[in-house]
Scaffold this motif. Sequence first.
Motif, PDB file in Angstrom:
ATOM      1  N   THR A  81      48.149   3.510 -15.900  1.00  0.00           N
ATOM      2  CA  THR A  81      48.559   4.080 -14.511  1.00  0.00           C
ATOM      3  C   THR A  81      48.416   5.454 -14.333  1.00  0.00           C
ATOM      4  O   THR A  81      48.728   6.300 -15.177  1.00  0.00           O
ATOM      5  CB  THR A  81      49.878   3.764 -14.137  1.00  0.00           C
ATOM      6  N   VAL A  82      47.653   5.994 -13.169  1.00  0.00           N
ATOM      7  CA  VAL A  82      47.253   7.274 -13.112  1.00  0.00           C
ATOM      8  C   VAL A  82      48.149   7.873 -12.217  1.00  0.00           C
ATOM      9  O   VAL A  82      48.326   7.683 -11.060  1.00  0.00           O
ATOM     10  CB  VAL A  82      45.742   7.556 -12.627  1.00  0.00           C
ATOM     11  N   GLU A  83      49.040   8.767 -12.579  1.00  0.00           N
ATOM     12  CA  GLU A  83      50.209   9.531 -11.886  1.00  0.00           C
ATOM     13  C   GLU A  83      49.362  10.446 -10.995  1.00  0.00           C
ATOM     14  O   GLU A  83      48.434  11.259 -11.479  1.00  0.00           O
ATOM     15  CB  GLU A  83      51.238   9.938 -12.370  1.00  0.00           C
ATOM     16  N   GLU A  84      50.057  10.755  -9.883  1.00  0.00           N
ATOM     17  CA  GLU A  84      49.679  11.860  -8.918  1.00  0.00           C
ATOM     18  C   GLU A  84      50.140  13.356  -9.386  1.00  0.00           C
ATOM     19  O   GLU A  84      51.308  13.162  -9.992  1.00  0.00           O
ATOM     20  CB  GLU A  84      50.189  11.772  -7.212  1.00  0.00           C
ATOM     21  N   LEU A  85      49.416  14.215  -9.314  1.00  0.00           N
ATOM     22  CA  LEU A  85      49.880  15.529  -9.802  1.00  0.00           C
ATOM     23  C   LEU A  85      50.812  16.138  -8.536  1.00  0.00           C
ATOM     24  O   LEU A  85      50.280  15.917  -7.262  1.00  0.00           O
ATOM     25  CB  LEU A  85      48.792  16.253  -9.986  1.00  0.00           C
ATOM     26  N   GLU A  86      51.685  16.714  -9.020  1.00  0.00           N
ATOM     27  CA  GLU A  86      52.544  17.504  -7.929  1.00  0.00           C
ATOM     28  C   GLU A  86      51.653  18.653  -7.602  1.00  0.00           C
ATOM     29  O   GLU A  86      50.813  19.403  -8.126  1.00  0.00           O
ATOM     30  CB  GLU A  86      53.871  17.838  -8.501  1.00  0.00           C
ATOM     31  N   LYS A  87      51.781  19.112  -6.243  1.00  0.00           N
ATOM     32  CA  LYS A  87      51.468  20.237  -5.686  1.00  0.00           C
ATOM     33  C   LYS A  87      51.460  21.679  -6.532  1.00  0.00           C
ATOM     34  O   LYS A  87      50.491  22.415  -6.836  1.00  0.00           O
ATOM     35  CB  LYS A  87      51.795  20.646  -4.388  1.00  0.00           C
ATOM     36  N   SER A  88      52.570  21.628  -7.337  1.00  0.00           N
ATOM     37  CA  SER A  88      52.929  22.863  -8.146  1.00  0.00           C
ATOM     38  C   SER A  88      52.207  22.598  -9.379  1.00  0.00           C
ATOM     39  O   SER A  88      52.064  23.694 -10.263  1.00  0.00           O
ATOM     40  CB  SER A  88      54.291  22.902  -8.276  1.00  0.00           C
ATOM     41  N   ASP A  89      51.858  21.488  -9.854  1.00  0.00           N
ATOM     42  CA  ASP A  89      51.002  21.292 -10.971  1.00  0.00           C
ATOM     43  C   ASP A  89      49.659  21.566 -10.832  1.00  0.00           C
ATOM     44  O   ASP A  89      48.793  21.757 -12.034  1.00  0.00           O
ATOM     45  CB  ASP A  89      51.133  19.836 -11.531  1.00  0.00           C
ATOM     46  N   LEU A  90      49.107  21.830  -9.797  1.00  0.00           N
ATOM     47  CA  LEU A  90      47.743  21.967  -9.652  1.00  0.00           C
ATOM     48  C   LEU A  90      47.120  23.358  -9.975  1.00  0.00           C
ATOM     49  O   LEU A  90      45.884  23.084 -10.678  1.00  0.00           O
ATOM     50  CB  LEU A  90      47.238  21.840  -8.064  1.00  0.00           C
ATOM     51  N   PRO A  91      47.712  24.400 -10.035  1.00  0.00           N
ATOM     52  CA  PRO A  91      47.090  25.760 -10.456  1.00  0.00           C
ATOM     53  C   PRO A  91      46.918  25.474 -12.035  1.00  0.00           C
ATOM     54  O   PRO A  91      45.807  25.920 -12.676  1.00  0.00           O
ATOM     55  CB  PRO A  91      48.195  26.650 -10.256  1.00  0.00           C
ATOM     56  N   SER A  92      47.816  25.156 -12.761  1.00  0.00           N
ATOM     57  CA  SER A  92      47.708  24.781 -14.305  1.00  0.00           C
ATOM     58  C   SER A  92      46.569  23.591 -14.500  1.00  0.00           C
ATOM     59  O   SER A  92      45.760  23.966 -15.296  1.00  0.00           O
ATOM     60  CB  SER A  92      48.973  24.311 -14.976  1.00  0.00           C
ATOM     61  N   TYR A  93      46.332  22.695 -13.602  1.00  0.00           N
ATOM     62  CA  TYR A  93      45.362  21.663 -13.622  1.00  0.00           C
ATOM     63  C   TYR A  93      44.137  22.151 -13.648  1.00  0.00           C
ATOM     64  O   TYR A  93      43.041  22.147 -14.603  1.00  0.00           O
ATOM     65  CB  TYR A  93      45.714  20.548 -12.648  1.00  0.00           C
ATOM     66  N   VAL A  94      43.934  23.429 -12.857  1.00  0.00           N
ATOM     67  CA  VAL A  94      42.628  23.931 -12.431  1.00  0.00           C
ATOM     68  C   VAL A  94      42.216  24.767 -13.572  1.00  0.00           C
ATOM     69  O   VAL A  94      40.832  24.621 -13.992  1.00  0.00           O
ATOM     70  CB  VAL A  94      42.633  24.627 -11.166  1.00  0.00           C
ATOM     71  N   ARG A  95      43.111  25.345 -13.967  1.00  0.00           N
ATOM     72  CA  ARG A  95      42.794  26.411 -15.218  1.00  0.00           C
ATOM     73  C   ARG A  95      42.661  25.542 -16.377  1.00  0.00           C
ATOM     74  O   ARG A  95      41.698  26.193 -17.183  1.00  0.00           O
ATOM     75  CB  ARG A  95      44.158  27.167 -15.517  1.00  0.00           C
ATOM     76  N   ASP A  96      43.094  24.588 -16.679  1.00  0.00           N
ATOM     77  CA  ASP A  96      43.012  23.893 -18.017  1.00  0.00           C
ATOM     78  C   ASP A  96      41.606  23.048 -17.813  1.00  0.00           C
ATOM     79  O   ASP A  96      40.944  22.769 -18.832  1.00  0.00           O
ATOM     80  CB  ASP A  96      44.252  22.771 -18.289  1.00  0.00           C
ATOM     81  N   TYR A  97      41.326  22.544 -16.771  1.00  0.00           N
ATOM     82  CA  TYR A  97      39.924  22.037 -16.503  1.00  0.00           C
ATOM     83  C   TYR A  97      39.074  22.892 -16.952  1.00  0.00           C
ATOM     84  O   TYR A  97      37.807  22.391 -17.513  1.00  0.00           O
ATOM     85  CB  TYR A  97      39.932  21.555 -14.755  1.00  0.00           C
ATOM     86  N   PHE A  98      38.889  24.344 -16.398  1.00  0.00           N
ATOM     87  CA  PHE A  98      37.924  25.019 -16.611  1.00  0.00           C
ATOM     88  C   PHE A  98      37.973  25.487 -18.116  1.00  0.00           C
ATOM     89  O   PHE A  98      37.076  25.753 -18.780  1.00  0.00           O
ATOM     90  CB  PHE A  98      38.011  26.312 -15.689  1.00  0.00           C
ATOM     91  N   LEU A  99      39.259  25.764 -18.650  1.00  0.00           N
ATOM     92  CA  LEU A  99      39.314  25.933 -20.054  1.00  0.00           C
ATOM     93  C   LEU A  99      38.823  24.845 -20.997  1.00  0.00           C
ATOM     94  O   LEU A  99      38.022  25.277 -22.127  1.00  0.00           O
ATOM     95  CB  LEU A  99      40.829  26.270 -20.580  1.00  0.00           C
TER      96      LEU A  99
END
Length: 239
Positions: free
Chosen positions: A121-139
Amino acid sequence: MEENLYAIIGENLFLVEKETEKIINNLNVDPFNILTYDLEDDELLDFIQEISTVSLLSDKKVIKVKNPWFFYEKRDYDLSPLIRYFKNPKTETVLIFMLEKDVNQQFLISKEAKKYLRFETVEELEKSDLPSYVRDYFLGLNYNIDSDAITELLNRVDYDYQMLHNEISKLELLKMDTKDITLNDVNLLVPRNLEENLFELSTAVIESDKEKALQCYYDLLVRGVDPVTIVGNLANKIK
């Protein structure tokens, strides 16, 4: 539990697609051997024939299955061949069902799927989690992105996953040499939110700010908004 039978569940199909890509990337499959069946458009019998046919090649094959309706609704089809396949799948074929919701537990095929498929199951990310998601993606790509660039990027895509990854791909290509993404890069490459642009355009026109008005206008054109629509919206807002 067979590791070549998967069911990926998530309300956001974009995230389901991304999770499916992760599985495929780990398999190191030739793109030529990755097939997609959308069972709202493709015939079920064609799909069953595809998975039942013995491959003449030793290479592993992946079949992505979208809209597997038989997990949710009954139609006049014989599903016994598919159930038999669950019990004895081809070792060279990886089957990935892409689901918007969990299967109907009352159906026989769903009960059998639960026995033999690996469900994730793929859980939706909360809006507050997206900044760290973007940073981790680029890292993960060995890129650096400034905090203010992340904030502006998310604002411009209105926190939409599909738009976010579209713009991320553009930023990757733009800065593939330096791998350093700044606020200026986001301002140059990522169009503003549509409603925000329309509001800014009308404000700039009322305030006679020609430079700002042109910038908003060109941003709207980049987003594919028809000039007639822009003028019509502008006239309504000025009224």
